[in-house]
Design a protein around this motif. Structure first.
Motif, short mmCIF file in Angstrom:
data_model
loop_
_atom_site.label_atom_id
_atom_site.label_comp_id
_atom_site.label_asym_id
_atom_site.label_seq_id
_atom_site.Cartn_x
_atom_site.Cartn_y
_atom_site.Cartn_z
N TYR A 45 0.84 -1.20 0.00
CA TYR A 45 0.00 0.00 0.00
C TYR A 45 0.87 1.24 0.00
CZ TYR A 45 1.08 -0.17 4.97
OH TYR A 45 1.75 -0.23 6.15
N GLY A 53 -2.05 5.26 5.95
CA GLY A 53 -2.43 4.90 4.57
C GLY A 53 -3.91 4.55 4.57
N ALA A 55 -6.00 3.25 2.28
CA ALA A 55 -6.42 1.94 1.76
C ALA A 55 -6.11 0.85 2.79
CB ALA A 55 -5.71 1.65 0.44
N ARG A 56 -4.97 0.97 3.45
CA ARG A 56 -4.58 -0.02 4.47
C ARG A 56 -5.55 0.02 5.65
NH1 ARG A 56 -4.17 -2.82 7.94
NH2 ARG A 56 -2.42 -3.90 8.91
N GLU A 69 3.76 -7.25 4.94
CA GLU A 69 3.28 -6.00 4.35
C GLU A 69 4.41 -5.26 3.66
OE1 GLU A 69 0.59 -3.65 6.60
OE2 GLU A 69 0.00 -5.31 7.90
N ARG A 71 5.06 -1.48 2.79
CA ARG A 71 4.60 -0.08 2.89
C ARG A 71 5.43 0.76 1.94
NH1 ARG A 71 2.36 3.71 6.63
NH2 ARG A 71 3.53 5.65 6.54
N LEU A 114 -1.62 -4.77 -4.31
CA LEU A 114 -1.42 -3.35 -4.05
C LEU A 114 -2.81 -2.74 -3.86
CD1 LEU A 114 0.71 -1.25 -3.66
CD2 LEU A 114 0.73 -0.84 -6.11
N LEU A 115 -3.06 -2.26 -2.66
CA LEU A 115 -4.38 -1.74 -2.32
C LEU A 115 -4.58 -0.37 -2.95
CD1 LEU A 115 -4.34 -2.51 1.53
CD2 LEU A 115 -5.11 -4.02 -0.34
N GLU A 117 -7.47 2.86 -2.86
CA GLU A 117 -8.74 3.41 -2.38
C GLU A 117 -9.66 3.58 -3.60
OE1 GLU A 117 -11.68 6.42 -1.40
OE2 GLU A 117 -10.06 6.71 -2.82
#
Ligand code: SAM
Length: 252
Positions: A45, A53, A55-56, A69, A71, A114-115, A117
């Motif tokens: 993310y 973050g 989205a996280r 994870e 970051r 990969l997140l 939003e």
């Protein structure tokens, strides 16, 4: 009836997933997005320095302890103008290094999500990774509920009727360009309002649309705020803010 996990499916090794996590409320993730978040080897993310973050944070209720994870922390965000050569150089280098970190995992056979939003292909940073990695690795993009969809839903404001055309405008446009495009739209969504709020309000007023406009902060997230634009006294909004101008087309 098949179990939901079975329908959602799991992540495959060596694959990059661009996962749209929706506008804020975790319940608006798609089944596929939830399936990938729960099964992928590495959760990646983007985040601003010192912040979790968004989205996280949205997927936090789906994350068990001890997950791997990645970051990816922006070296700069709003400190420099996007057309400043220093911004372009630093962000370009950051995206290059981020793609390299993701590629390292993929080459070792790990799956990486990969997140993003909202939706990954709608003004998403994920696109910069997709552009760099899609020729070399399998990529699956999981669409998400967009921020604007979450916002007009929470504002209880149907956005387009009949033959209405919808204009999606970044609030970063110059004031006269915003006003000129708003004047031609049946319905409009103004994104990236944040620090552009005062200018956006002037542009909306210049074409006589203030009475129809709705201001939404953090739609579907904690601290959501929804007010008619004419009641919004602030000169600046948070990063997650937008203005909606619903259409008035055919109603039967
Ligand atoms: C870089 S764009 C990302 C858009 C995202 N990929 C999507 O599908 O909506 C960020 C802008 O989207 C808008 N936005 C996205 N989600 C929002 C939300 N939940 N509430 C208010 N604005 C939102 C804001 O205008 C923000 O400045």
């Amino acid at each position: 009836m098949r179990p939901l996990d079975d329908i959602a499916g799991a992540a495959r090794g060596g694959t990059l997933y661009g996962v749209g996590v929706g506008p804020g409320d975790v319940r608006y993730l798609t089944l596929r997005a939830a399936g990938i978040v729960r099964s992928v080897d590495v959760i990646g993310y983007f985040a601003k320095q010192g912040l979790q973050g968004v989205a996280r944070r949205i997927v936090a209720p789906l994350m068990e302890r001890g997950r791997d994870e990645l970051r990816l922390e922006y070296p700069v965000t709003s400190e420099l103008a996007v057309d400043d050569p220093a911004y372009r150089a630093q962000i370009g280098d950051f995206y290059h290094r981020s793609a390299g970190s993701i590629a390292d995992h993929l080459r070792q056979g790990r799956s990486v999500a990969l997140l993003a939003e909202g939706d990954p292909f709608f003004y998403g940073s994920f696109m910069h990774m997709w552009r760099r990695l899609q020729c070399e690795f399998p990529v699956e993009v999981v669409p998400g509920v967009t921020g604007m969809s979450g916002c007009w839903t929470r504002a209880n404001a149907p956005i387009t009727w009949g033959d209405d055309t919808l204009s999606i405008l970044p609030g970063t446009l110059p004031e006269d360009a915003l006003a000129e495009r708003l004047a031609r739209a049946d319905a409009a969504v103004i994104m990236k309002v944040g620090r552009n709020l005062a200018k956006v309000k002037r542009a909306v007023a210049a074409v006589g649309l203030t009475a129809r406009a709705i201001y939404v902060e953090r739609g579907t997230m904690e601290n959501e705020r929804i007010v008619p634009l004419e009641q919004c006294r602030s000169e600046k909004g948070p990063y997650f803010s937008m203005v909606l101008i619903p259409g008035r087309g055919r109603r039967l």
